[in-house]
Design an enzyme around this catalytic site. Structure first.
Site, PDB file in Angstrom:
ATOM      1  N   ASN A 102       0.831  -1.207   0.000  1.00 58.84           N
ATOM      2  CA  ASN A 102       0.000   0.000   0.000  1.00 58.84           C
ATOM      3  C   ASN A 102       0.864   1.254   0.000  1.00 58.84           C
ATOM      4  O   ASN A 102       1.899   1.301   0.667  1.00 58.84           O
ATOM      5  CB  ASN A 102      -0.933   0.001   1.213  1.00 58.84           C
ATOM      6  CG  ASN A 102      -1.901  -1.172   1.165  1.00 58.84           C
ATOM      7  OD1 ASN A 102      -2.043  -1.799   0.120  1.00 58.84           O
ATOM      8  ND2 ASN A 102      -2.536  -1.479   2.274  1.00 58.84           N
ATOM      9  N   HIS A 162       5.953  -0.501  -2.599  1.00 55.64           N
ATOM     10  CA  HIS A 162       5.473   0.228  -3.776  1.00 55.64           C
ATOM     11  C   HIS A 162       5.514   1.746  -3.611  1.00 55.64           C
ATOM     12  O   HIS A 162       4.839   2.466  -4.340  1.00 55.64           O
ATOM     13  CB  HIS A 162       4.049  -0.241  -4.150  1.00 55.64           C
ATOM     14  CG  HIS A 162       4.010  -1.654  -4.670  1.00 55.64           C
ATOM     15  ND1 HIS A 162       2.848  -2.375  -4.829  1.00 55.64           N
ATOM     16  CD2 HIS A 162       5.014  -2.484  -5.073  1.00 55.64           C
ATOM     17  CE1 HIS A 162       3.138  -3.589  -5.312  1.00 55.64           C
ATOM     18  NE2 HIS A 162       4.443  -3.673  -5.454  1.00 55.64           N
ATOM     19  N   CYS A 194       9.376  19.965 -12.859  1.00 54.74           N
ATOM     20  CA  CYS A 194      10.541  19.891 -11.971  1.00 54.74           C
ATOM     21  C   CYS A 194      11.300  21.218 -12.019  1.00 54.74           C
ATOM     22  O   CYS A 194      11.518  21.775 -13.104  1.00 54.74           O
ATOM     23  CB  CYS A 194      11.430  18.752 -12.453  1.00 54.74           C
ATOM     24  SG  CYS A 194      13.038  18.688 -11.679  1.00 54.74           S
ATOM     25  N   GLU A 230     -12.195 -13.222   0.178  1.00 57.21           N
ATOM     26  CA  GLU A 230     -12.254 -14.067  -1.026  1.00 57.21           C
ATOM     27  C   GLU A 230     -11.075 -15.033  -1.004  1.00 57.21           C
ATOM     28  O   GLU A 230     -10.045 -14.733  -0.423  1.00 57.21           O
ATOM     29  CB  GLU A 230     -12.126 -13.210  -2.302  1.00 57.21           C
ATOM     30  CG  GLU A 230     -13.080 -12.038  -2.398  1.00 57.21           C
ATOM     31  CD  GLU A 230     -14.521 -12.474  -2.550  1.00 57.21           C
ATOM     32  OE1 GLU A 230     -14.754 -13.570  -3.106  1.00 57.21           O
ATOM     33  OE2 GLU A 230     -15.406 -11.726  -2.095  1.00 57.21           O
TER      34      GLU A 230
HETATM   35  P1  OAD Z   1      -6.025  -5.857  -5.099  1.00 54.25           P
HETATM   36  O1  OAD Z   1      -7.048  -4.824  -5.393  1.00 54.25           O
HETATM   37  O2  OAD Z   1      -5.463  -6.643  -6.244  1.00 54.25           O
HETATM   38  O3  OAD Z   1      -6.634  -6.940  -4.119  1.00 54.25           O
HETATM   39  C1  OAD Z   1      -7.293  -6.573  -2.942  1.00 54.25           C
HETATM   40  C2  OAD Z   1      -7.570  -7.842  -2.174  1.00 54.25           C
HETATM   41  O4  OAD Z   1      -8.141  -7.472  -0.939  1.00 54.25           O
HETATM   42  C3  OAD Z   1      -8.563  -8.793  -2.859  1.00 54.25           C
HETATM   43  O5  OAD Z   1      -8.037 -10.118  -2.815  1.00 54.25           O
HETATM   44  C4  OAD Z   1      -9.821  -8.667  -2.002  1.00 54.25           C
HETATM   45  O6  OAD Z   1     -10.547  -9.887  -1.922  1.00 54.25           O
HETATM   46  C5  OAD Z   1      -9.226  -8.320  -0.663  1.00 54.25           C
HETATM   47  N1  OAD Z   1     -10.109  -7.565   0.240  1.00 54.25           N
HETATM   48  C6  OAD Z   1     -11.125  -6.727  -0.077  1.00 54.25           C
HETATM   49  N2  OAD Z   1     -11.673  -6.221   1.046  1.00 54.25           N
HETATM   50  C7  OAD Z   1     -10.987  -6.758   2.092  1.00 54.25           C
HETATM   51  C8  OAD Z   1     -11.064  -6.619   3.507  1.00 54.25           C
HETATM   52  N3  OAD Z   1     -11.957  -5.840   4.081  1.00 54.25           N
HETATM   53  N4  OAD Z   1     -10.185  -7.317   4.269  1.00 54.25           N
HETATM   54  C9  OAD Z   1      -9.257  -8.122   3.694  1.00 54.25           C
HETATM   55  N5  OAD Z   1      -9.149  -8.285   2.368  1.00 54.25           N
HETATM   56  C10 OAD Z   1      -9.996  -7.616   1.572  1.00 54.25           C
HETATM   57  O7  OAD Z   1      -4.886  -5.152  -4.232  1.00 54.25           O
HETATM   58  P2  OAD Z   1      -3.369  -5.618  -3.960  1.00 54.25           P
HETATM   59  O8  OAD Z   1      -3.286  -7.100  -3.830  1.00 54.25           O
HETATM   60  O9  OAD Z   1      -2.864  -4.777  -2.869  1.00 54.25           O
HETATM   61  O10 OAD Z   1       0.574  -1.991  -7.269  1.00 54.25           O
HETATM   62  O11 OAD Z   1      -2.701  -5.185  -5.312  1.00 54.25           O
HETATM   63  C11 OAD Z   1      -1.318  -5.301  -5.420  1.00 54.25           C
HETATM   64  C12 OAD Z   1      -0.756  -4.184  -6.224  1.00 54.25           C
HETATM   65  O12 OAD Z   1      -1.438  -4.085  -7.477  1.00 54.25           O
HETATM   66  C13 OAD Z   1      -0.936  -2.803  -5.631  1.00 54.25           C
HETATM   67  O13 OAD Z   1       0.035  -2.486  -4.680  1.00 54.25           O
HETATM   68  C14 OAD Z   1      -0.788  -1.936  -6.826  1.00 54.25           C
HETATM   69  C15 OAD Z   1      -1.697  -2.691  -7.729  1.00 54.25           C
HETATM   70  O14 OAD Z   1      -1.605  -2.455  -9.023  1.00 54.25           O
HETATM   71  C16 OAD Z   1       1.111  -0.943  -7.872  1.00 54.25           C
HETATM   72  O15 OAD Z   1       0.527   0.108  -8.003  1.00 54.25           O
HETATM   73  C17 OAD Z   1       2.489  -1.207  -8.345  1.00 54.25           C
END
Ligand code: OAD
Length: 253
Positions: A105, A122, A152, A220
């Site tokens: 995050n 990130h 810049c 999920e």
């Molecule tokens: P995602 O949006 O891919 O996934 C979010 C996850 O959180 C999903 O598996 C949901 O099921 C879960 N979720 C939703 N609500 C929840 C809750 N209340 N408690 C627990 N889990 C919950 O987000 P990330 O896995 O963080 O990268 O994505 C990874 C990276 O992809 C991010 O850091 C970003 C993105 O593109 C960059 O920007 C480089």
């Protein structure tokens, strides 16, 4: 195993653990009102694909659109408050002998909840740098409202948020800290990530290969839920506090 015995077995592993690595994703901040990346988008940005915006190509195509998207996300992050899931992980850090929180995050809600040993893989949405010469840029109030990114002061390149975009390298010092923590971990706790973005998604496997017990908290089922020893199905704001309370009980029993 039923959900209650799964929670107990996860708590027992955490209570025994010397070293814990925790990997978090956007799901941890969902209950604070910050949109995840791959769950359905709501509101103004519903029709845009975050993966298209968070890239060098997207920025080159339409710098104003990318700038506005990040300014809106920055605003949401500043308005948001940490939720019970963030607080539970900060509490777990105080209980565990050695705890490293690795987050994908770009918000600072973990720190605002009291987490100390935080590795941001990130980057940070509240820091800015030149897209050309990388010089840090201090964001001015008027720039937040602007339709285009600032320039810049040194090279006139476009200023961008200091976050990792698709196709870009992660900050190597952060990767090294995260990998060390995973290799040494007795338990890997994964919270709120879809586990589809690499190299972050590799971290639980690195920990498991080193012998760690793996726990996944996610409403999920994901690929990481399948590889984990225990999948605790539910939102982080509910499950994490229950898990940490069970760890405290197990340690005092
Ligand atoms: P995602 O949006 O891919 O996934 C979010 C996850 O959180 C999903 O598996 C949901 O099921 C879960 N979720 C939703 N609500 C929840 C809750 N209340 N408690 C627990 N889990 C919950 O987000 P990330 O896995 O963080 O990268 O994505 C990874 C990276 O992809 C991010 O850091 C970003 C993105 O593109 C960059 O920007 C480089």
């Amino acid at each position: 195993m039923n959900p209650s015995s799964q929670l107990q077995s996860a708590a027992a592993a955490l209570a025994r653990a010397g070293r814990v690595v925790c990997l978090t994703g956007a799901g941890v901040s969902a209950e604070s009102g910050i949109a995840t990346f791959r769950d359905a988008q709501t509101g103004l940005w519903a029709k845009f694909d975050p993966q298209e915006l968070a890239s060098q190509e997207g920025f080159a195509r339409n710098p104003g659109l990318v700038w506005r998207w990040y300014m809106d996300r920055l605003h949401w992050v500043e308005e948001a408050q940490p939720n019970a899931g963030h607080y539970a992980l900060a509490e777990l850090e105080r209980i565990a002998p050695d705890f490293t929180l690795v987050t994908q995050n770009v918000d600072n809600l973990h720190e605002r909840a009291g987490s100390v040993n935080v590795v941001h893989l990130h980057g940070s949405i509240a820091r800015f740098r030149c897209n050309r010469c990388a010089k840090q840029h201090a964001l001015q109030p008027a720039e937040r409202e602007a339709d285009l990114p600032p320039r810049c002061a040194v090279c006139q390149g476009l200023v961008r948020p200091d976050v990792v975009w698709f196709g870009e390298m992660l900050p190597q010092a952060m990767v090294a800290r995260a990998w060390q923590a995973a290799e040494a971990a007795d338990v890997a706790l994964i919270v709120g990530t879809s586990g589809v973005v690499y190299p972050a998604a590799q971290l639980p496997y690195v920990a498991q290969n080193g012998g760690a017990f793996v726990i996944d908290i996610n409403p999920e089922a994901s690929g990481l839920s399948t590889m984990a020893d225990v999948h605790l199905a539910g939102p982080s704001g509910e499950i994490s506090p229950r898990l940490v309370a069970a760890v405290q009980n197990a340690r005092t029993a």
